[in-house]
Scaffold this motif. Sequence first.
Motif, short mmCIF file in Angstrom:
data_model
loop_
_atom_site.label_atom_id
_atom_site.label_comp_id
_atom_site.label_asym_id
_atom_site.label_seq_id
_atom_site.Cartn_x
_atom_site.Cartn_y
_atom_site.Cartn_z
N TYR A 126 -0.63 -22.90 9.53
CA TYR A 126 -0.24 -22.94 8.28
C TYR A 126 -1.08 -22.27 7.44
O TYR A 126 -0.99 -21.38 6.54
N ILE A 127 -2.32 -22.73 7.49
CA ILE A 127 -3.51 -22.57 6.62
C ILE A 127 -3.97 -20.85 6.84
O ILE A 127 -3.96 -19.98 5.92
N GLU A 128 -3.78 -20.46 8.18
CA GLU A 128 -4.08 -18.95 8.35
C GLU A 128 -2.82 -18.33 7.84
O GLU A 128 -3.19 -17.03 7.49
N ASP A 129 -1.80 -18.54 8.15
CA ASP A 129 -0.38 -17.75 7.46
C ASP A 129 -0.41 -17.50 5.96
O ASP A 129 -0.29 -16.61 5.55
N PHE A 130 -0.94 -18.61 5.43
CA PHE A 130 -1.11 -18.68 4.05
C PHE A 130 -2.38 -17.42 3.46
O PHE A 130 -2.21 -16.71 2.86
N MET A 131 -3.34 -17.69 4.21
CA MET A 131 -4.25 -16.82 3.91
C MET A 131 -4.23 -15.14 4.46
O MET A 131 -4.36 -14.26 3.58
N PHE A 143 -11.34 -31.20 -0.88
CA PHE A 143 -11.58 -32.59 -1.20
C PHE A 143 -11.04 -33.53 -0.13
O PHE A 143 -9.82 -33.32 0.10
N SER A 144 -12.00 -34.63 0.40
CA SER A 144 -11.25 -35.74 1.17
C SER A 144 -10.80 -34.99 2.59
O SER A 144 -11.47 -34.51 3.22
N GLN A 145 -9.54 -35.10 2.79
CA GLN A 145 -8.94 -34.60 4.01
C GLN A 145 -9.05 -33.13 4.21
O GLN A 145 -9.47 -32.52 5.02
N GLY A 146 -9.01 -32.54 2.97
CA GLY A 146 -9.26 -31.15 2.65
C GLY A 146 -10.49 -30.75 2.94
O GLY A 146 -10.98 -29.36 3.34
N ALA A 147 -11.41 -31.50 2.53
CA ALA A 147 -12.96 -31.28 2.52
C ALA A 147 -13.23 -31.51 4.22
O ALA A 147 -14.15 -30.63 4.84
N ILE A 148 -12.61 -32.24 5.01
CA ILE A 148 -12.87 -32.35 6.30
C ILE A 148 -12.63 -31.08 7.30
O ILE A 148 -13.23 -30.41 7.85
N LEU A 149 -11.30 -30.77 6.70
CA LEU A 149 -10.95 -29.26 7.20
C LEU A 149 -11.86 -27.98 6.75
O LEU A 149 -12.21 -27.52 7.61
N ALA A 158 -15.57 -19.46 14.16
CA ALA A 158 -16.67 -18.70 15.00
C ALA A 158 -16.59 -18.94 16.54
O ALA A 158 -16.87 -17.80 17.06
N ASN A 159 -15.79 -19.86 17.04
CA ASN A 159 -15.38 -20.29 18.42
C ASN A 159 -13.95 -19.83 18.75
O ASN A 159 -13.55 -20.01 19.87
N GLY A 160 -13.42 -19.04 17.92
CA GLY A 160 -12.11 -18.44 18.25
C GLY A 160 -11.16 -19.32 18.43
O GLY A 160 -9.93 -19.12 18.83
N VAL A 161 -11.24 -20.53 17.72
CA VAL A 161 -10.30 -21.53 17.76
C VAL A 161 -9.12 -21.28 16.60
O VAL A 161 -8.07 -21.74 16.94
N ALA A 162 -9.71 -21.01 15.41
CA ALA A 162 -8.71 -20.95 14.24
C ALA A 162 -9.11 -19.83 13.36
O ALA A 162 -10.30 -19.25 13.53
N GLY A 187 -16.57 -30.92 19.26
CA GLY A 187 -17.25 -30.02 20.18
C GLY A 187 -17.00 -28.46 19.87
O GLY A 187 -17.97 -27.56 19.91
N LYS A 188 -15.97 -28.19 19.29
CA LYS A 188 -15.65 -26.68 19.06
C LYS A 188 -16.06 -26.33 17.37
O LYS A 188 -16.54 -25.34 17.29
N ALA A 189 -16.00 -27.50 16.40
CA ALA A 189 -16.33 -27.31 15.04
C ALA A 189 -17.96 -27.10 14.85
O ALA A 189 -18.31 -26.78 13.95
N TYR A 190 -18.43 -28.21 15.58
CA TYR A 190 -19.89 -28.33 15.20
C TYR A 190 -20.87 -28.15 16.47
O TYR A 190 -21.91 -28.62 16.55
N SER A 191 -20.49 -27.30 17.33
CA SER A 191 -21.23 -26.92 18.58
C SER A 191 -22.50 -26.37 18.35
O SER A 191 -23.71 -26.61 19.06
#
Length: 260
Positions: A126-131, A143-149, A158-162, A187-191
């Motif tokens: 959804y985020i990618e489509d909006f972008m 912010f909050s849940q949006g900040a975690i994302l 960078a790892n080709g996941v999103a 593991g993919k977000a903070y490798s």
Amino acid sequence: MPEAFVHSPKIPLSIYNNQKEIHLLTRKNIQSLHNNRISIENNSHKKLRLLCLHGFRTSGEIIKTQVTTKWPESVLEKLDLVYVDAPFPSQGKSEVEGIFDPPYYEWFQFNKEFTKYENFDECLAYIEDFMIKNGPFDGFLGFSQGAILSAALPGLQANGVALTKVPKIKVVFIIGGAKFRNLSIAGKAYSSPTQCPSVHFLGDQDFLKQYGTELLESFVDPLVIRHPKGHTIPRFDEKSLESMHSFLEKMQKEVQGTEK
């Protein structure tokens, strides 16, 4: 090509010279207007264009209100902020009921331990489509849940996941953030340390302060802005405002440089 002025013997030389002078002045005015237009366009490009991801069971309109009423114009004028609602209507009571009007939305659902998530892949899509439809964007403000994302997306990209179909994320602003606890996603977000420039807002009374502090380890040279409040979008004091101004000026130059 503009018509050339040809001196006719029937036209007095003084009139001819005046016509020539007017023609030259007109060309100068056109060039001046053209240069001014280019200057205005270049200045508009210097704003950092950020996609704003709101907190759990709130909305794009709510985070817009929080940011625009608390942050000074000297910061806002350097940012082009785009607000979007999360893809899923709230599936439970919102903590901002009675403070902000509904509707409320959530980016994904999770268990009590924050280790299992539902609709996470749908959220990323959804985020990618909006972008794709509304971009390009330089980065995120979350912010909050949006900040975690927002904090996880540079590593996932960078790892080709999103976000594989949009330009590289250049900057993130993390307000009341934390890490994903799911080992597969983490593991993919903070490798490896995230090279993306970042600003992290940490509140002394924020229940996520410990987790926001741990998140700093996943970023290279993060700017940390501390405030005395809790889990909220904070106002700036004199020192933090100066730090924010310096960071924004640096990022504006970097982003402008990559566009040339």
